[in-house]
Write a protein that holds these residues in place. Sequence first.
Motif, PDB file in Angstrom:
ATOM      1  N   ARG A   1       0.831  -1.216   0.000  1.00  0.00           N
ATOM      2  CA  ARG A   1       0.000   0.000   0.000  1.00  0.00           C
ATOM      3  C   ARG A   1       0.863   1.262   0.000  1.00  0.00           C
ATOM      4  NH1 ARG A   1      -2.876  -0.313   5.098  1.00  0.00           N
ATOM      5  NH2 ARG A   1      -3.616   1.767   4.537  1.00  0.00           N
ATOM      6  N   LEU A   2       1.993   1.185   0.688  1.00  0.00           N
ATOM      7  CA  LEU A   2       2.919   2.331   0.694  1.00  0.00           C
ATOM      8  C   LEU A   2       3.369   2.634  -0.728  1.00  0.00           C
ATOM      9  CD1 LEU A   2       5.364   1.776   3.713  1.00  0.00           C
ATOM     10  CD2 LEU A   2       3.883   3.754   3.356  1.00  0.00           C
ATOM     11  N   LEU A   3       3.751   1.581  -1.429  1.00  0.00           N
ATOM     12  CA  LEU A   3       4.254   1.767  -2.791  1.00  0.00           C
ATOM     13  C   LEU A   3       3.150   2.268  -3.719  1.00  0.00           C
ATOM     14  CD1 LEU A   3       6.572  -1.353  -3.247  1.00  0.00           C
ATOM     15  CD2 LEU A   3       7.223   1.017  -2.754  1.00  0.00           C
TER      16      LEU A   3
ATOM     17  N   GLY B   1       0.964   4.361  -2.840  1.00  0.00           N
ATOM     18  CA  GLY B   1       0.719   5.773  -2.535  1.00  0.00           C
ATOM     19  C   GLY B   1      -0.262   6.029  -1.409  1.00  0.00           C
ATOM     20  N   SER B   2      -0.672   4.983  -0.706  1.00  0.00           N
ATOM     21  CA  SER B   2      -1.622   5.169   0.385  1.00  0.00           C
ATOM     22  C   SER B   2      -1.059   6.145   1.416  1.00  0.00           C
ATOM     23  CB  SER B   2      -1.908   3.829   1.070  1.00  0.00           C
ATOM     24  OG  SER B   2      -2.499   4.051   2.344  1.00  0.00           O
ATOM     25  N   ARG B   3      -1.893   7.050   1.887  1.00  0.00           N
ATOM     26  CA  ARG B   3      -1.487   8.037   2.909  1.00  0.00           C
ATOM     27  C   ARG B   3      -1.546   7.457   4.310  1.00  0.00           C
ATOM     28  NH1 ARG B   3       1.537  11.191   0.376  1.00  0.00           N
ATOM     29  NH2 ARG B   3       1.632   9.291  -0.867  1.00  0.00           N
ATOM     30  N   THR B   4      -2.368   6.469   4.508  1.00  0.00           N
ATOM     31  CA  THR B   4      -2.554   5.934   5.868  1.00  0.00           C
ATOM     32  C   THR B   4      -1.734   4.671   6.125  1.00  0.00           C
ATOM     33  OG1 THR B   4      -4.530   4.716   5.161  1.00  0.00           O
ATOM     34  CG2 THR B   4      -4.869   6.908   6.095  1.00  0.00           C
ATOM     35  N   ALA B   5      -1.069   4.160   5.091  1.00  0.00           N
ATOM     36  CA  ALA B   5      -0.257   2.950   5.284  1.00  0.00           C
ATOM     37  C   ALA B   5       0.867   3.196   6.286  1.00  0.00           C
ATOM     38  CB  ALA B   5       0.313   2.472   3.947  1.00  0.00           C
ATOM     39  N   SER B   6       1.389   4.420   6.321  1.00  0.00           N
ATOM     40  CA  SER B   6       2.470   4.737   7.272  1.00  0.00           C
ATOM     41  C   SER B   6       1.959   4.602   8.705  1.00  0.00           C
ATOM     42  CB  SER B   6       3.016   6.141   7.013  1.00  0.00           C
ATOM     43  OG  SER B   6       1.961   7.089   6.978  1.00  0.00           O
ATOM     44  N   ARG B   7       0.743   5.105   8.947  1.00  0.00           N
ATOM     45  CA  ARG B   7       0.138   4.959  10.271  1.00  0.00           C
ATOM     46  C   ARG B   7       0.013   3.483  10.621  1.00  0.00           C
ATOM     47  NH1 ARG B   7      -5.582   4.764  11.471  1.00  0.00           N
ATOM     48  NH2 ARG B   7      -5.557   3.673   9.480  1.00  0.00           N
TER      49      ARG B   7
ATOM     50  N   PHE C   1       3.257   1.934  11.746  1.00  0.00           N
ATOM     51  CA  PHE C   1       3.590   2.239  13.145  1.00  0.00           C
ATOM     52  C   PHE C   1       2.772   1.368  14.091  1.00  0.00           C
ATOM     53  CE2 PHE C   1       6.667   5.511  13.614  1.00  0.00           C
ATOM     54  CZ  PHE C   1       6.611   6.293  12.464  1.00  0.00           C
ATOM     55  N   VAL C   2       1.474   1.279  13.820  1.00  0.00           N
ATOM     56  CA  VAL C   2       0.600   0.507  14.711  1.00  0.00           C
ATOM     57  C   VAL C   2       1.027  -0.958  14.745  1.00  0.00           C
ATOM     58  CG1 VAL C   2      -1.780  -0.321  15.002  1.00  0.00           C
ATOM     59  CG2 VAL C   2      -1.374   2.076  14.471  1.00  0.00           C
TER      60      VAL C   2
ATOM     61  N   LEU D   1      10.679   5.273  10.385  1.00  0.00           N
ATOM     62  CA  LEU D   1      10.758   6.512   9.591  1.00  0.00           C
ATOM     63  C   LEU D   1      11.745   6.365   8.433  1.00  0.00           C
ATOM     64  CD1 LEU D   1      10.697   9.349  12.304  1.00  0.00           C
ATOM     65  CD2 LEU D   1       8.875   8.686  10.728  1.00  0.00           C
TER      66      LEU D   1
ATOM     67  N   LEU E   1      10.036   4.600   5.746  1.00  0.00           N
ATOM     68  CA  LEU E   1       8.986   5.416   5.121  1.00  0.00           C
ATOM     69  C   LEU E   1       9.564   6.465   4.176  1.00  0.00           C
ATOM     70  CD1 LEU E   1       6.552   5.970   8.139  1.00  0.00           C
ATOM     71  CD2 LEU E   1       6.161   4.557   6.112  1.00  0.00           C
ATOM     72  N   GLN E   2      10.757   6.943   4.488  1.00  0.00           N
ATOM     73  CA  GLN E   2      11.351   7.972   3.627  1.00  0.00           C
ATOM     74  C   GLN E   2      11.762   7.409   2.272  1.00  0.00           C
ATOM     75  OE1 GLN E   2      14.408   9.675   6.100  1.00  0.00           O
ATOM     76  NE2 GLN E   2      12.923  10.808   7.279  1.00  0.00           N
TER      77      GLN E   2
END
Lengths: 119, 194
Positions: free
Chosen positions: B11-13, B15-21, B24-25, B56, B59-60
């Motif tokens: 999902r990160l790849l 472009g999802s905005r909430t995948a980073s959250r 972390f969870v 982080l 994520l970067q």
Amino acid sequence: MSSDDVDAVLARAAHRAAYAAPDLIAPLINKWRIAFEQDPAVQLDAPNRTISELALCRRPRPSMWMVDVKEISTDLGIKLPLLVFFLRAAEAVERFGDAHATADDHDGRLMAARDVEDD
Amino acid sequence: MKEILDEIHKRLLEGSRTASRDLFVAATGPLTGFIVNEFPKLSEDERHDLVVDAILEHLQAPSKYDPSQGSLWSYLCMIAKRNAIDLVRISQRRAKLLDQKIESDVEFWAARAKYMYDGEDAIDARHIMNLHGHRLATNDVEAKILELMLTEEKSTGAYATALGIDPNEPDTERIVKQSKDRLLLRMKRLRDEL
């Protein structure tokens, strides 16, 4: 991990991300908080845990801004109009801050100069 | 865990905005447990920062992770472990610096130095002098004053002579106190820095 533990862990992560993760929403929330001296949780009508989670989301992309904000709003359960208004205000604060040096920055330089003098 | 993280990465790849959250969870607790097992002596703050920074870092640049090399879980553990080793090395190097002995005139004074203050403000003048004498005394006069202080010289006259001023002048005591206070402040700042 208990729910309280998770809340605390996410809050700490959000706090660190505010200074270390320019790609996340955390720095925006921080700048908004400093500029308006208000609680984002009140502004967004959301619990603190949700604000921590918001901080850990990636920033909306300029080319897909509304689509991205809708995704965040839906996923986190934050009312869309409130989130739109909040993020627009935070981004405006950020742009203004980048364009102009603040009085604090100036005072900091003066204070540093005074320290050198005193030594 | 593996499947959950792999799904989040996908999902990160995308472009999802909430995948980073979600990352972390999902990962913070288990990654903290990993660091506790590998580096039990680290403080809670250090562990927390290592875990957050590992996430982080991913994520970067999520495309840096190569799924063919291993799971995302292993990748995050690798980042956190690498940073923890660096942190431990930095702490050990710092402790070693404080113990180093250097053959010099500074060590001559340091050998006689005692604790400058009592209680919680105690400064190990010997350690500081071993390494940082040149930062505390920037000229010959200050070096003489520092030597007097480290040998617990009490006589104002001795300090006045070192400063090249008349011990009987009315301002002498004030000037001597100012000079000593300046050096004490440098020692305290240096200690805080260390």
